[in-house]
Structures are given as C-alpha cells and as structure tokens.
Design a protein around this motif. Sequence first.
Motif, PDB file in Angstrom:
ATOM      1  N   ASP A  34      24.029 -41.541 -24.300  1.00 51.30           N
ATOM      2  CA  ASP A  34      22.787 -40.781 -24.415  1.00 51.30           C
ATOM      3  C   ASP A  34      22.531 -40.144 -23.059  1.00 51.30           C
ATOM      4  O   ASP A  34      23.470 -39.671 -22.423  1.00 51.30           O
ATOM      5  N   ASP A  35      21.273 -40.157 -22.574  1.00 49.71           N
ATOM      6  CA  ASP A  35      20.979 -39.578 -21.269  1.00 49.71           C
ATOM      7  C   ASP A  35      21.608 -40.419 -20.160  1.00 49.71           C
ATOM      8  O   ASP A  35      21.448 -41.644 -20.142  1.00 49.71           O
ATOM      9  N   CYS A  36      22.274 -39.765 -19.215  1.00 47.53           N
ATOM     10  CA  CYS A  36      22.790 -40.488 -18.052  1.00 47.53           C
ATOM     11  C   CYS A  36      21.634 -40.999 -17.201  1.00 47.53           C
ATOM     12  O   CYS A  36      21.577 -42.165 -16.832  1.00 47.53           O
ATOM     13  N   ILE A  37      20.726 -40.101 -16.887  1.00 50.44           N
ATOM     14  CA  ILE A  37      19.483 -40.442 -16.201  1.00 50.44           C
ATOM     15  C   ILE A  37      18.338 -39.888 -17.035  1.00 50.44           C
ATOM     16  O   ILE A  37      18.396 -38.745 -17.488  1.00 50.44           O
ATOM     17  N   ALA A  38      17.316 -40.702 -17.262  1.00 51.07           N
ATOM     18  CA  ALA A  38      16.135 -40.241 -18.009  1.00 51.07           C
ATOM     19  C   ALA A  38      14.896 -40.716 -17.259  1.00 51.07           C
ATOM     20  O   ALA A  38      14.668 -41.916 -17.119  1.00 51.07           O
ATOM     21  N   ILE A  39      14.115 -39.764 -16.778  1.00 49.50           N
ATOM     22  CA  ILE A  39      12.906 -40.077 -16.014  1.00 49.50           C
ATOM     23  C   ILE A  39      11.717 -39.999 -16.958  1.00 49.50           C
ATOM     24  O   ILE A  39      11.501 -38.986 -17.627  1.00 49.50           O
ATOM     25  N   LYS A  40      10.919 -41.069 -17.003  1.00 49.86           N
ATOM     26  CA  LYS A  40       9.878 -41.222 -18.016  1.00 49.86           C
ATOM     27  C   LYS A  40       8.559 -41.670 -17.385  1.00 49.86           C
ATOM     28  O   LYS A  40       8.539 -42.157 -16.254  1.00 49.86           O
ATOM     29  N   SER A  41       7.462 -41.546 -18.184  1.00 50.83           N
ATOM     30  CA  SER A  41       6.175 -42.070 -17.706  1.00 50.83           C
ATOM     31  C   SER A  41       5.210 -42.376 -18.846  1.00 50.83           C
ATOM     32  O   SER A  41       3.999 -42.239 -18.694  1.00 50.83           O
ATOM     33  N   GLY A  42       5.737 -42.773 -19.992  1.00 52.28           N
ATOM     34  CA  GLY A  42       4.861 -43.176 -21.082  1.00 52.28           C
ATOM     35  C   GLY A  42       4.619 -42.076 -22.092  1.00 52.28           C
ATOM     36  O   GLY A  42       4.873 -40.895 -21.861  1.00 52.28           O
ATOM     37  N   LYS A  43       4.126 -42.511 -23.257  1.00 52.87           N
ATOM     38  CA  LYS A  43       3.886 -41.605 -24.379  1.00 52.87           C
ATOM     39  C   LYS A  43       2.406 -41.617 -24.751  1.00 52.87           C
ATOM     40  O   LYS A  43       1.729 -42.647 -24.647  1.00 52.87           O
ATOM     41  N   ASN A  44       1.936 -40.456 -25.205  1.00 53.37           N
ATOM     42  CA  ASN A  44       0.548 -40.356 -25.647  1.00 53.37           C
ATOM     43  C   ASN A  44       0.288 -41.294 -26.841  1.00 53.37           C
ATOM     44  O   ASN A  44       1.210 -41.558 -27.623  1.00 53.37           O
ATOM     45  N   PRO A  45      -0.938 -41.807 -26.998  1.00 53.38           N
ATOM     46  CA  PRO A  45      -2.046 -41.665 -26.055  1.00 53.38           C
ATOM     47  C   PRO A  45      -2.020 -42.708 -24.941  1.00 53.38           C
ATOM     48  O   PRO A  45      -2.719 -42.573 -23.947  1.00 53.38           O
ATOM     49  N   GLU A  46      -1.173 -43.732 -25.086  1.00 53.53           N
ATOM     50  CA  GLU A  46      -1.150 -44.820 -24.117  1.00 53.53           C
ATOM     51  C   GLU A  46      -0.725 -44.336 -22.734  1.00 53.53           C
ATOM     52  O   GLU A  46      -1.308 -44.731 -21.714  1.00 53.53           O
ATOM     53  N   GLY A  47       0.303 -43.478 -22.692  1.00 53.75           N
ATOM     54  CA  GLY A  47       0.774 -42.978 -21.408  1.00 53.75           C
ATOM     55  C   GLY A  47      -0.275 -42.168 -20.678  1.00 53.75           C
ATOM     56  O   GLY A  47      -0.388 -42.228 -19.450  1.00 53.75           O
TER      57      GLY A  47
END
Length: 532
Positions: A338-351
Amino acid sequence: MTDSKQIVRNLQLAPATLQSRAVTCIWEKPQAKANLAGYHVYCNDEFVALRKPAQTHLTLTELTPDTFYRIRVVTLDAQKQAVGESEITFTTLTAASLLDVTAAPYFADATGKTSSTTRLQQAIFDCPKGGTVLIPSGAKILSGALQLKSNITFQVDGLLQGSSQPKDYVYTTVTAKNYAGQVNEEGLILNRYEGWELYCYRSLLNSGYLEATNRQKITCENVRICGTGTIRGGGDALGKAMRQDFSDIEKYPQYVSDGRPGRRVRGRLLNFIQTKNIHLTGVHLENPPGWTVHFIYCDTVTTHGVAIRSRGVDNGDGWDPDSSRNCLIFDTTFDTGDDCIAIKSGKNPEGNRINLPTENVRIFDLAMLGGHGMAIGSEESGGVRNVILQDCRVENTLFGLELKAHPDRGGFIENVHVLDCQLDRFMAHSVEYNSDGAAAPTLPYFKNLTLTDCTLTGAGQVVELAGFLDPQTKKSTLTAVRLTNVTLTNPTETTSIYLTACENVQLHHVRFATGQPVPLRQSSTAQAIVVE
C-alpha cells in the motif's frame, strides 16, 4: 575566505540516536549546491567517510562510551576541493547492561519452535535503565505481542518471528496488570486506525498507551529498536484471522473499512503511542498483519537504515506518522502492499475535535520502490504541516506523491516542499473512498506546496491539482502551488498537467527532457501562471 553558501547547514546529532557506542549525524546541503561533489567527514581529525551529495547523514559506530568526540563535515566542490566546513561535538553515553534472551535466566527458545513471549517480556521488565534486550545473531525467537518500556534498547540481530495466532495479541488478566492503558473485555487495547480511536489487537512490538484525557501526555520515552536482523510479523494470514474474529458487521460496525468487515481491528508490526524519542534503525521489517510501523500522538522519531517489505499484505502501509511531530526518516527502502509512507492526523469528526496535526516531518535520501507511493492523507482532519521531501526516489508506484482529502474531512495540508526528487507523479486532489463519518463544517484546504529541481517519470496526468470549491465564495481551497525546474521524462501522447479548482499556481520551467513544453489541461476554475 570560505563562502558561507558552501558550508553544510544545520549539522546536528539526529534526535534520539546518541548511544554509548554509536551516533548518527545529519546535515542539510549547502545553499550553493550546483557544483557540489560531496563531503569528507572527519572524527577527531581522522578521515572516516566520503559521502555523496544526497547522503547528508552518517552513522558512526564502534565509539568508546563516555568519551568526547568532534565531527567535521567538509564540503567538496566539483573539483573535489574543500570549500567549507562545519563541526559538532558530543560525548557518548555511559555503557549499560545487555540481556541476552537466549541465556540465563530467560532461556528463550532459539529455534523458534515454541513461543517465548513470556520470557522476552520478562527480560524487558528486568532490563535496567539504558540497558539492551538482545536477540542474538542466529537465534529465531517466536513471540506474541510485547510491551516495551522507557529507556531501553531492543536489539534484534537474529529473527523475531511474530505468532500467527490472534490470541497471542490480546491482553489477559495476567498481562493486563503490566499495562497502564485502556483494555476492553476482549483484551484489545485503545488505539487509532484509519483516523478513529477504537479498540484493536496489540501489535508485535508496542510502546506507550493512549491516554484519552490527555493525548499529549508522554506515556513512554527513549525507546530504541535496532539490530542487523529481521522483525517478521504473521502477515496477511494473521490479519485475516484478526478480521474474521470481528467480521459480524452488526456487532462490530466500527471495524468495517472500504466494505471489508473487521479490517480496522488488526494490530500492526510496530506500534508506538504517545511515545517520545524513538530511534528505529538497522532492522528489516516485513510481513505485518496490516500497517508496518505506526506512530500515534508521538514526539521525536528518527528512522534510518531500515528495509520495509509488506507486499501481499492487505492495506500494508510502511511508515505512518499519525498526529505526531518532529519525525525524521532517511536511508530507508520500501516495497509495500500500500502506501510506503502515509502521513495522517485523524478523521472527521473525531480528528477535527482532537485537532492534533502531524507536523515537522523530514524525509530524505530514501527509495520507495513499489506499492502506492507516498501519501499525505486522506485522514488529515487534524491537519498536516511542514513536510520536507528531498533526494528521494519514488518509482514503480501507483500514485507517486499524493496529497489527498475527502470534501467532508476538513483539516488541511500546508507547507509541503519537495526538492531534488524523482517521482512517478505529483497530485493534490480529492478522493472518494474511506469517506464514512459525519462531515466537517469546513472544506479541507491545501496551501503552500512546492516542487523544486525534480524529475517526474510517469505518463498520463503526471501533475494533477484538483481542489475544492467553496460553495459560497466559489473560491478554491487549493492555493499557492509552485513548480520550479521540473522535468518530465516520459513524453507520451497522454502525458500532461491537469489543473482544476486551484488558485495561484505557478509553473516555472516545467518541461519535457527534450525541452518541449508540457500540455496543460486547465479548467475555468484554475488560475495558473506559466513561465517558460
């Protein structure tokens, strides 16, 4: 007189890497990089290495504990003449104890025929501050989930083989007493997956725990995973077994992902939660049950000299910082499912509510050689800012470098700078998948994105900028994009640049390698300036 533009910049010890016998130094290229031939590195005035222009790092080993050292990095011009230098000093740490898990009193099974989870966990509990738990070369150790603690090194010179049984990745009444985090009645731990906090299976190696009342609290610190060996998980077979146990959609709707029941309950290979000062180096990481390395609410991560392999694994991301800050990765290779690197920060609405961005991520001198490429998003509801990608190869991937969000996400991606890289493609756009969850009150935005001195090797829409139009103002939330000195090497009939719903886009010297202009497909909602 030395020209300050020819001196390497920001020479420093890579965060969390100083040990009793080793350290890693990093620096940035000098401002005048056009005629750069490389660097000579000296330790206490003794020559130790010649580095290429993109190799802005060096790991020093076989140092003496509790000893003062001086490192000099000398810049070489095109004639390989010294034109500037920078230096740094440090003192190594005091040597600490080493616990061989195959020796007394632990006697872990070095053949891997029987599980040694309890023996390894006891060695981790017993390890004194600054000490090392060692799986020696030649040993194959079979284990279920292990909980690391602060101020230790976990060194794998042999093989750590993860169990293939889901039951080995839950807490029991015996082991839960050693875990300060939240555990549900099924023995799963509070975690985060695809942007939401929920209970998941444990990973093979675990650090810290999620404190829902204070996600910025550090629950573990100074953790080093290193070695010349391999950490191998239970792979897709383990992931499918974990999913099967929670495949009842009516009973476990929270674990459904892209229509697949149980997908979000899986553990990872390495999982760090609310941990500070993480050093991951040297080891081969392969065959996770889902994502390979996941950092949640962490601070200060250095990863280098690692090989990550997850082909054949469903959703097998490589390296995922998630609402984490001060993350550094270099000298690493990826071949992922899948993604080699995946930068994330949460999903709506919780994120949106938790509102913890991933920020200050530096990625350099590494290769992504398969899988989907590198992604920022699509879980970016808490925001992503200050990402630098330099001297990297992203090739034979599906998407190259992809910045992505769903219209319902909210959040932002800003200050992403790509320099001296080879990429398949570059995209900042909307995606329609993984879109469950209540909509955020505002559209996501992308802002201040640059590509400088890069090569794009793909065909079709090699550059795609497709933002979001505010329904009230009719203005785009994708703004301030600049491509400078970008060369496209695959001039097929379909190779083009596609722009829609974007503003303040500047294309400076973006051409085919032949010197010909690149076809520009631009909608009425795109505003671009082209400078030949």
